[in-house]
Design an enzyme around this catalytic site. Structure first.
Site, short mmCIF file in Angstrom:
data_model
loop_
_atom_site.label_atom_id
_atom_site.label_comp_id
_atom_site.label_asym_id
_atom_site.label_seq_id
_atom_site.Cartn_x
_atom_site.Cartn_y
_atom_site.Cartn_z
N LYS A 182 45.98 -5.55 -61.15
CA LYS A 182 45.57 -4.47 -62.06
C LYS A 182 46.73 -3.50 -62.19
CE LYS A 182 41.46 -3.49 -63.83
NZ LYS A 182 40.59 -4.56 -64.28
N TYR A 220 30.38 3.93 -74.68
CA TYR A 220 30.31 3.33 -76.02
C TYR A 220 31.71 3.00 -76.53
CZ TYR A 220 27.22 2.10 -79.90
OH TYR A 220 26.47 1.41 -80.83
N GLY A 221 32.52 2.44 -75.61
CA GLY A 221 33.84 1.95 -76.00
C GLY A 221 33.68 0.50 -76.44
N ASN A 222 34.73 -0.27 -76.28
CA ASN A 222 34.70 -1.69 -76.70
C ASN A 222 33.49 -2.41 -76.10
OD1 ASN A 222 35.27 -4.59 -75.79
ND2 ASN A 222 36.74 -4.35 -77.44
N1 GLU Z 1 40.38 -5.75 -67.85
C1 GLU Z 1 39.46 -6.83 -67.89
C2 GLU Z 1 38.74 -6.98 -66.56
O1 GLU Z 1 38.59 -6.05 -65.81
C3 GLU Z 1 40.11 -8.11 -68.37
C4 GLU Z 1 41.24 -8.60 -67.54
C5 GLU Z 1 41.99 -9.76 -68.18
O2 GLU Z 1 41.62 -10.16 -69.26
O3 GLU Z 1 42.95 -10.20 -67.55
O4 GLU Z 1 38.20 -8.00 -66.26
#
Ligand code: GLU
Length: 426
Positions: free
Chosen positions: A116, A229-231
């Site tokens: 992350k 209420y985002g994506n």
């Molecule tokens: N940010 C998203 C998650 O927490 C997607 C991560 C990704 O597609 O690599 O799962």
């Protein structure tokens, strides 16, 4: 001169998400009787990078932003996970989220580890030019660590396909060749996958659909309360209404919440938010506070924003039958126990919001093969992957008589532990 973003009171973290993730990991290690060496390795990230990113702002001043990239564990394959832009970002939040990505990829049986990233910034107060310079500056600082076969970032809170495109373009520029596969969540025109933009919400609905079958709930007659209420929140509301005919009784965002007993029209709420900046004040609705939204008598409560929103303080007021964690880490371990005792079924985050990374993986496969699928093919694969994962969690929960989160941990960590042994890491 540094200009810190506005800190919004409702979003200040009161608990340390990384400590919470470690607590969950320790519980799982005990349940699995995990060898101590493996337990010790998986409670901490394997690598983290802290960077400072100087950005020339539109008014001519220079702002130095702090950013992170945490690669948690790569025993299953290259690490994968989103990048967040948030004023309250902390390294511990990123560590926790990188850990959750590791369990998520394992649970979904993807050949990927977890990672992350995050930058402390307030994208709502930045121009498109400033955001582009920040995105490119971040890649300039982390590019040696990422790559299509090393670590593949993606969108997360307050990042989007345009930001992914700038990052992909910068990486391609630095390495001297087109490298669409370095990042996922791109627009279709630059190697994105169809369906990726709604994948998290769609995946969550597949899990909710299976859970409804398990608990004998009729989604056509069910009510949903959605925090955020985002994506994710919007697409969840839209698809639940469109596919199942469920009633969306309440939604909210940072600036306020709205309630309508007969059901909100998700698309009209979306346009209202686009016009005014918030769902608040949507015509024909009543205002509702964040706390009241959580304690509504809705069938399914969907926290779809940030971590640590259901805690020991408010868990006992929750009346929903099912809590579907579309956000990462919205429920603290203390709250988890309270909900379990109350008989509330929690569909855990790294199962319920895994649709995003699953279609990201499909995007990687399409980038590697340079052959692109249509929407039907993408969603068929997504559905199969998520329903299989749901049933392995359900089976594990029935077999070990534990809640779904513990069961999901057991499935995910078991696969990681077995692969560590196989690779001779311990
Ligand atoms: N940010 C998203 C998650 O927490 C997607 C991560 C990704 O597609 O690599 O799962």
């Amino acid at each position: 001169m540094s200009r810190p973003g506005k800190v919004r009171k409702t979003e200040v973290h009161t608990e340390n998400p990384f400590t919470n993730m470690q607590k969950q990991c320790d519980i799982c290690a005990a349940l699995l009787n995990l060898p101590a060496d493996i337990h010790e390795i998986i409670r901490n990230p394997m690598r983290e990078l802290h960077v400072s990113i100087p950005v020339r702002m539109d008014d001519g001043t220079l702002n130095v932003f702090k950013g992170f990239r945490v690669q948690y564990n790569d025993v299953l394959g290259p690490t994968k996970g989103g990048i967040r832009f948030h004023p309250n970002e902390t390294i511990d939040t990123i560590r926790a989220l990188a850990g959750w990505m590791t369990w998520k990829c394992s649970l979904l049986d993807l050949p990927l580890g977890g990672a992350k990233g995050g930058i402390i910034c307030n994208p709502r107060e930045m121009s498109a030019g400033e955001l582009e310079r920040l995105s490119r500056g971040y890649v300039e600082k982390i590019w040696q660590l990422i790559g299509p076969d090393k670590d593949i970032p993606a969108p997360d809170v307050y990042t989007n396909p345009q930001i992914m495109t700038w990052m992909m373009d910068e990486y391609s520029r630095i390495t001297g060749k087109n490298q669409f596969g370095v990042i996922t969540g791109k627009p279709v025109a630059v190697g994105g996958s169809v369906g990726r933009d709604i994948a998290t919400a769609r995946g969550g609905l597949y899990v909710i659909e299976e859970a409804a079958r398990t608990y004998g709930m009729d989604l056509r007659k069910s009510t949903l309360a959605i925090q955020g209420y985002g994506n994710v929140g919007f697409n969840l509301a839209y698809l639940a209404d469109d596919i199942f005919g469920s009633t969306i009784v309440a939604v909210n965002d940072q600036s306020g919440g709205i309630y309508k007993k007969e059901g909100l029209n998700p698309l009209e709420v979306f346009y209202h938010k686009k016009k005014t900046g918030s769902v608040a004040g949507f015509p024909g609705s009543e205002p509702i506070s964040n706390e009241d939204l959580f304690s509504l008598d809705a069938d399914i409560l969907c926290p779809s924003a940030l971590e640590n929103v259901i805690t020991g303080d408010n868990a006992s007021s929750i009346k929903a039958r099912v809590v579907a964690e579309l956000a990462n880490g919205p429920i603290t371990p203390e709250a988890d126990d309270i909900l379990f005792e109350k008989g509330v079924q929690v569909l855990p985050d790294f199962l319920c919001n895994a649709g995003g990374v699953t279609v990201s993986y499909l995007e990687m496969v399409q980038n590697f093969s340079m052959y692109y699928w249509d929407e039907a093919e993408v969603f068929e694969r997504l559905k199969k992957q998520l329903t299989t994962a749901y049933h392995s969690v359900l089976n594990s929960s029935e077999k070990h008589k534990v809640n779904l989160r513990k069961a999901a941990y057991m499935v995910a960590v078991k696969r990681i532990a077995e692969t560590m042994l196989l690779r001779g890491w311990v």
